[in-house]
Design an enzyme around this catalytic site. Sequence first.
Site, PDB file in Angstrom:
ATOM      1  N   SER A  10       0.817  -1.216   0.000  1.00 42.38           N
ATOM      2  CA  SER A  10       0.000   0.000   0.000  1.00 42.38           C
ATOM      3  C   SER A  10       0.850   1.264   0.000  1.00 42.38           C
ATOM      4  O   SER A  10       0.375   2.314  -0.398  1.00 42.38           O
ATOM      5  CB  SER A  10      -0.951   0.019   1.192  1.00 42.38           C
ATOM      6  OG  SER A  10      -0.234   0.168   2.392  1.00 42.38           O
ATOM      7  N   LYS A  39       0.782   4.855   6.725  1.00 39.84           N
ATOM      8  CA  LYS A  39       0.208   5.666   5.639  1.00 39.84           C
ATOM      9  C   LYS A  39       0.763   7.081   5.714  1.00 39.84           C
ATOM     10  O   LYS A  39       1.375   7.482   6.689  1.00 39.84           O
ATOM     11  CB  LYS A  39      -1.321   5.731   5.743  1.00 39.84           C
ATOM     12  CG  LYS A  39      -2.026   4.390   5.771  1.00 39.84           C
ATOM     13  CD  LYS A  39      -1.959   3.665   4.466  1.00 39.84           C
ATOM     14  CE  LYS A  39      -2.691   2.338   4.597  1.00 39.84           C
ATOM     15  NZ  LYS A  39      -2.114   1.282   3.858  1.00 39.84           N
TER      16      LYS A  39
END
Length: 170
Positions: free
Chosen positions: A38, A91
């Site tokens: 990701s 993230k």
Amino acid sequence: MAAQNFLWSFTKNCLTFGLIGLTISDRYASIVPVRGFSMSPTFNLTTDSFMGSLSDDNVLMEKFCLQKYKFSHGDVVVFCTPSNHKEKHVKRIIGLPGDWIGTPMTNDVMKVPNGHCWVEGDNPSSSLDSRSFGPIPLGLIKGRVTHILWPPQRVRHVERKNHENILSPS
């Protein structure tokens, strides 16, 4: 008698270093593995399934930013997901409280509430992030990623990158 003194000294040293290490890991910094794709290409460039976790990036996470929630756009952070406090994700912060965020998939515009931030992965096609579960509370952030420590050929500082989905900063 000498063996007993040696064992006592060895035990005290192990305990001392263990407590110091635990304190540093809990309050100041720790090493966190980054798994999945990701955050590619920032982390985990290779897809070597034979090597498994040896090819995963391990990063240094500093915790000084938690004292007054000092975060900036583009910081890479480690946080617990809102639905499972044991599950941690890595993230990039896209929006801070008061920012207006545009979501390209739905063409919606959303204001990030106070005490929250908007996070997204660098690889949107393979990322479970704020586009899935909305803004996350700042209290769920565990620290900011500053450096890649492993594998050795990828040791470097992690740069901030600004994102195009922010419409107007606060």
